[in-house]
Design a protein around this motif. Structure first.
Motif, mmCIF file in Angstrom:
data_model
loop_
_atom_site.group_PDB
_atom_site.id
_atom_site.type_symbol
_atom_site.label_atom_id
_atom_site.label_comp_id
_atom_site.label_asym_id
_atom_site.label_seq_id
_atom_site.Cartn_x
_atom_site.Cartn_y
_atom_site.Cartn_z
ATOM 1 N N TRP A 5 138.460 33.577 14.616
ATOM 2 C CA TRP A 5 139.834 33.115 14.869
ATOM 3 C C TRP A 5 140.654 33.200 13.592
ATOM 4 O O TRP A 5 140.185 32.823 12.519
ATOM 5 N N LEU A 6 141.877 33.691 13.708
ATOM 6 C CA LEU A 6 142.800 33.804 12.572
ATOM 7 C C LEU A 6 143.779 32.642 12.589
ATOM 8 O O LEU A 6 144.456 32.408 13.591
ATOM 9 N N ASP A 7 143.875 31.920 11.493
ATOM 10 C CA ASP A 7 144.832 30.820 11.357
ATOM 11 C C ASP A 7 146.178 31.436 11.001
ATOM 12 O O ASP A 7 146.319 32.084 9.964
ATOM 13 N N ILE A 8 147.159 31.264 11.890
ATOM 14 C CA ILE A 8 148.466 31.879 11.639
ATOM 15 C C ILE A 8 149.546 30.869 11.257
ATOM 16 O O ILE A 8 150.701 31.238 11.096
ATOM 17 N N LEU A 101 145.557 29.155 16.046
ATOM 18 C CA LEU A 101 144.555 30.181 15.788
ATOM 19 C C LEU A 101 144.635 31.221 16.891
ATOM 20 O O LEU A 101 144.746 30.873 18.071
ATOM 21 N N ARG A 104 140.708 36.936 16.666
ATOM 22 C CA ARG A 104 140.658 38.096 15.764
ATOM 23 C C ARG A 104 140.353 39.384 16.519
ATOM 24 O O ARG A 104 140.999 40.404 16.315
#
Length: 112
Positions: A5-8, A101, A104
């Motif tokens: 997961w990408l924290d944006i 999140l 990805r």
């Protein structure tokens, strides 16, 4: 937080009934929406009709109106609502401790 997961950013950085965009290197931009009831959704930032930027549309309930031709798109499914037919890809999203999140793998698919 896991590497899948990408924290944006913070959910509070997205205005209520508004959106922010996430650029994807060599891929399609992602639009992250926050509804009036504080739900977070993510879609590829293009309408299935004429590729209008959904992030610039008006959010109402759990849908967004495309700014080009007013197609209504479900934020949960990406499907056009009503008589219109088409679908915008959705991106899995989570909110953990106020942080947004996005998946990805889904983002990388958009860059492929």
């Amino acid at each position: 937080m896991t590497p899948e997961w990408l924290d944006i950013g913070a959910a509070s950085d997205i205005p209520l009934r508004g959106a922010r965009t996430v650029p994807v290197a060599d891929g399609e931009e992602i639009a992250v929406f926050r509804t009036g009831s504080n739900r977070i959704y993510a879609l590829v930032n293009r309408c299935p009709h004429k590729k209008g930027p959904l992030s610039q549309g008006i959010v109402h309930g759990d849908s967004v109106a495309c700014p080009l031709h007013n197609w209504i798109i479900s934020l949960s499914t990406g499907e056009a609502i009503g008589a219109d037919v088409g679908c915008t890809p959705t991106i899995p999203v989570r909110v953990i401790s106020g942080r947004v999140l996005i998946c990805r793998a889904s983002v990388l698919e958009r860059a492929a």
